[in-house]
Design a protein around this motif. Structure first.
Motif, PDB file in Angstrom:
ATOM      1  N   CYS A 111      40.858  39.485  26.591  1.00  0.00           N
ATOM      2  CA  CYS A 111      41.957  40.168  27.282  1.00  0.00           C
ATOM      3  C   CYS A 111      43.200  39.301  27.344  1.00  0.00           C
ATOM      4  N   VAL A 158      45.581  39.991  32.636  1.00  0.00           N
ATOM      5  CA  VAL A 158      44.794  40.560  31.542  1.00  0.00           C
ATOM      6  C   VAL A 158      45.584  41.696  30.912  1.00  0.00           C
ATOM      7  N   ASP A 193      38.412  35.471  26.584  1.00  0.00           N
ATOM      8  CA  ASP A 193      37.960  36.557  27.452  1.00  0.00           C
ATOM      9  C   ASP A 193      38.256  37.943  26.876  1.00  0.00           C
ATOM     10  N   ASN A 215      43.168  35.646  27.258  1.00  0.00           N
ATOM     11  CA  ASN A 215      43.053  34.350  27.929  1.00  0.00           C
ATOM     12  C   ASN A 215      41.951  33.485  27.350  1.00  0.00           C
ATOM     13  N   LEU A 227      41.839  40.530  38.562  1.00  0.00           N
ATOM     14  CA  LEU A 227      42.125  40.832  37.159  1.00  0.00           C
ATOM     15  C   LEU A 227      43.408  41.662  37.156  1.00  0.00           C
ATOM     16  N   ALA A 266      38.638  43.862  30.719  1.00  0.00           N
ATOM     17  CA  ALA A 266      38.430  42.606  31.448  1.00  0.00           C
ATOM     18  C   ALA A 266      37.250  42.732  32.403  1.00  0.00           C
TER      19      ALA A 266
END
Length: 132
Positions: free
Chosen positions: A118, A10, A116, A120, A55, A16
């Protein structure tokens, strides 16, 4: 032998953590800091002692390159399974999640993809129930 931990890179661990907890509904499992390093994991509330998702900060050039390349290709960095993709899709949208693909039937499953925030793409999958 079993899988106990997997990681996702992330670009911002705090952001995240907010996404995985507030949008997806995961639970924080571990949060330890040692100097500039932060070990941060979440788990499914359905299985709090199950597999942890780390993460991991993408501060390693190879990690950042990998993360950016698979995102650019539209490849999910993580696949999550659900028994009710339509309900999860609505719940996640209501929590502020942004979907790149709404639930879509494919061979053997229904899938959806979301960002997400972050770096992804996350894929949700509901496997088809075959009747014999």
């Amino acid at each position: 032998m079993k899988i106990k931990l997997t990681s996702i890179y992330v670009d911002d661990q705090e952001k995240a953590l907010g996404f995985y907890m507030d949008v997806l509904g995961f639970t924080k499992k571990a949060d330890f800091t040692n100097g500039p390093f932060r070990w941060l994991t979440v788990t499914s509330p359905d299985d709090p002692d199950g597999t942890e998702l780390q993460l991991a900060l993408n501060d390693n050039p190879a990690a950042k390159t990998y993360q950016q390349a698979i995102f650019k290709q539209g490849q999910p960095a993580l696949m999550l399974f659900t028994d009710d993709i339509k309900s999860d899709h609505e719940r996640i949208k209501a929590n502020g999640g942004t979907f790149a693909m709404a639930p879509t039937a494919v061979t053997g499953a229904t899938i959806a993809q979301l960002n997400d925030t972050c770096g992804n793409l996350i894929q949700l999958s509901q496997l088809a129930r075959w009747q014999g």
